[in-house]
Design a protein around this motif. Structure first.
Motif, PDB file in Angstrom:
ATOM      1  N   PRO A   1      28.112 -21.624 -19.110  1.00 13.79           N
ATOM      2  CA  PRO A   1      28.469 -21.517 -20.528  1.00 13.79           C
ATOM      3  C   PRO A   1      29.943 -21.139 -20.665  1.00 13.79           C
ATOM      4  CG  PRO A   1      27.074 -19.676 -19.851  1.00 13.79           C
ATOM      5  CD  PRO A   1      27.206 -20.555 -18.656  1.00 13.79           C
ATOM      6  N   ALA A   2      30.570 -21.599 -21.743  1.00 12.35           N
ATOM      7  CA  ALA A   2      31.978 -21.308 -21.973  1.00 12.35           C
ATOM      8  C   ALA A   2      32.180 -19.866 -22.423  1.00 12.35           C
ATOM      9  CB  ALA A   2      32.531 -22.250 -23.038  1.00 12.35           C
ATOM     10  N   PHE A   3      31.120 -19.285 -22.965  1.00 12.68           N
ATOM     11  CA  PHE A   3      31.131 -17.898 -23.455  1.00 12.68           C
ATOM     12  C   PHE A   3      29.668 -17.545 -23.678  1.00 12.68           C
ATOM     13  CE2 PHE A   3      31.556 -20.949 -26.820  1.00 12.68           C
ATOM     14  CZ  PHE A   3      30.611 -20.561 -27.758  1.00 12.68           C
ATOM     15  N   SER A   4      29.388 -16.284 -24.003  1.00  7.36           N
ATOM     16  CA  SER A   4      28.003 -15.867 -24.220  1.00  7.36           C
ATOM     17  C   SER A   4      27.425 -16.586 -25.422  1.00  7.36           C
ATOM     18  CB  SER A   4      27.928 -14.366 -24.460  1.00  7.36           C
ATOM     19  OG  SER A   4      27.952 -13.684 -23.253  1.00  7.36           O
ATOM     20  N   THR A   5      26.363 -17.339 -25.192  1.00  5.00           N
ATOM     21  CA  THR A   5      25.725 -18.080 -26.273  1.00  5.00           C
ATOM     22  C   THR A   5      25.196 -17.116 -27.324  1.00  5.00           C
ATOM     23  OG1 THR A   5      25.138 -19.840 -24.755  1.00  5.00           O
ATOM     24  CG2 THR A   5      23.836 -19.683 -26.779  1.00  5.00           C
TER      25      THR A   5
END
Lengths: 368, 368
Positions: free
Chosen positions: A190-194
């Protein structure tokens, strides 16, 4: 491929020379990656007068460099097990004859800065500032291709979720499921915390998923993105669950949708950052939602999920072509919930068709 | 509950007073959490001469504080949308009459330090050093209870994986599956990026999961841990896949097992950090594996996954009771793979039964 990094480093060297520093040390991880290709965690890049060196901490075991690295870079392995690469870089800079070294003061801690000074007391430490971040703002087509794939993966993961049963599942589970699907479709992660937010939590930008379960009548807002080869994109959508949406939900959705469209349409080369922000913000403002708004309505994306430019009321600067940004206005009504709609787009000249929308999942108000 | 934080802050205030600083600013996130309970991302804690203030950045939307916070702390919300909490804290410290402020130079960047100086030029900025990190080394029973639950969750997640079919699945998928199971069993999230390493990758400490699939005859090593209420534990195990292990696999496993047991048995109050390291290391050294070894064989755990003490050859200091540490020797043979065995334990006096093993998954060599 490694030519790209050589060109980027040459550009940086020119900028350094222009401010009178023959050597620079880059320590911010995304900046190191931008200039060197893959680099092990903790590595710093020394741009010397003669050659460039990637100074790596000694890896616990195995290959010190996992991932791609530019072969033209000499790889310096620190001999000391506890040594800090920035200290070794200061030492190297001195022995290569440099008199001053530009460093990233916004990344280096005071303690590390002191340690560099202690090992190389005659080396003048200057500030490189956000020079590398500025180089990173405009992307080349290879970088944009990575973002495009990241967005495709993100759309796929979200699309699959929408086909599954949602009522009764917790925010936390839905977030994990989305992250698994991102990786299933080829993301590095993931690019960041979903973020998954239901009911009263919906509409908040970076809501941390809780154990609240999806209920009939809820707004459900999600925000996720894939990391593909280091490049990170972002999408945010809001849905209603189950029955037909209530009147207040439709009204709020239409308002945020209009604001987000206004922001997207303002994305033209030469537009001031603050004007893009204002385009989206003033609609929410005039509807009486000005107070609870986030301080920005969008931001750049790339090797970091939140990078320059910031689309905010006090931001200085103008958009260039080939700058990928998010447009993500939202309204949250305390106790009731809200709506956020978030896309990643690339600024393009009108002649090329205007802004390129990377995240193409529908923005109709879906009742799931 | 909030009394705990008050006591911790009082202890810190004593330490500051002892070095002549009436005020301190804590910025390292785990340190802020330790002293204040829950705190929003980016918050800093100002320990003033009169009162303590948690200075929070303005959250984009909604409640600035998600999570538990000590009610005795005054919550200061920054008025400026772009303001840095450390600058606001410097301002507050000055207006409360402080002449000097101890800051965490190992956390603060040079740029932020400069910004504090610019807003409060007469405030002398001293170094707090690792004072809070030192306070955090010995845990109270409530903290240990959180670690115990984190370990239980971790054992459960790992146990379930062992019952599933492994051959043909990728490292990446197994890692995601483990992280999902951690959350299923009540973790707030993984304590760190789960590592799954197969075949030639096995035995490496922090191997990043790749698309390599599990094959018959592989060593499979996993390293994972749960984060429960902020407290993080760690377990590492190595298995063989499918058929009976080869002779070299059994030999290597037995060696690492013996080293890990020696490390565990050395965990007594008063033992020097370096002696614990040596207990595990010398067995691997004498077997000819000294060169590729990690620079440490264990480390403290708590609010961070890697905190003091470090169990390493040059580490200074001695173990106290109630210090949770990992013992995690491993050997990696390039091209072939290897073995790592990793437990989280709490140092306890002999009279209390010796070291308390938190991660209880079997360390027999399982053929799966």
């Amino acid at each position: 491929m490694s030519e790209v990094y050589t060109v980027r480093r040459a550009l940086l060297r020119d900028r350094c020379a222009a401010v009178g520093s023959a050597a620079a040390m880059v320590s911010r991880p995304a900046n190191v990656r931008y200039l060197a290709g893959g680099a092990p965690p903790g590595a710093v890049l020394l741009l010397g007068p003669d050659e460039d060196v990637l100074v790596c901490p000694r890896a616990p075991t195995g290959d010190p460099v996992q991932g791609r690295t530019d072969d033209e870079l000499r790889l310096a392995l620190l001999p000391a097990t506890d040594g800090d690469p920035v200290v070794a870089a200061a030492d190297l800079a001195t022995s290569s004859g440099a008199e001053s070294l530009a460093v990233e003061e916004h990344d280096l801690t005071v303690a590390r800065h002191r340690a560099m000074h202690a090992v190389a007391p005659r080396l003048r430490l200057a500030d490189l500032g956000a020079t590398v971040e500025q180089l990173r703002v405009v992307k080349d087509e290879e970088e944009i291709a990575c973002l495009r794939i990241a967005a495709e993966i993100t759309d796929q993961a979200l699309g699959e979720l929408l086909e599954s049963i949602l009522v009764g599942r917790t925010e936390r589970h839905l977030a994990l499921e989305l992250e698994r699907r991102l990786v299933d479709h080829g993301a590095d992660g993931p690019a960041f915390s979903t973020s998954v937010a239901t009911g009263p939590n919906s509409g908040q930008g970076r809501h941390r998923p809780s154990d609240r379960r999806v209920e009939e009548g809820d707004f459900l807002s999600v925000c996720l993105g894939a990391n593909y080869r280091g490049y990170r994109c972002e999408i945010g959508r809001t849905f209603v669950i189950g029955t037909a949406p209530a009147a207040w939900q439709i009204d709020l959705y239409d308002l945020v949708f209009a604001a987000q469209r206004a922001g997207r349409e303002a994305l033209v080369p030469g537009a001031a950052y603050r004007d893009v922000d204002r385009a989206a913000r003033h609609l929410l403002d005039s509807a009486g939602h000005g107070d609870g708004l986030a301080p920005w309505t969008g931001h750049g994306v790339g090797l970091e999920i939140d990078e320059d430019p910031q689309l905010a009321p006090a931001a200085m600067g103008k958009l260039d072509a080939c700058v990928p940004v998010t447009v993500e206005p939202g309204v949250h009504l305390p106790g009731r919930g809200g709506v956020r709609i978030d896309d990643t787009l690339v600024v393009r000249p009108e002649a090329d068709g205007g802004p390129e929308l990377l995240t193409i999942t529908t923005k109709e108000l879906l009742a799931l």
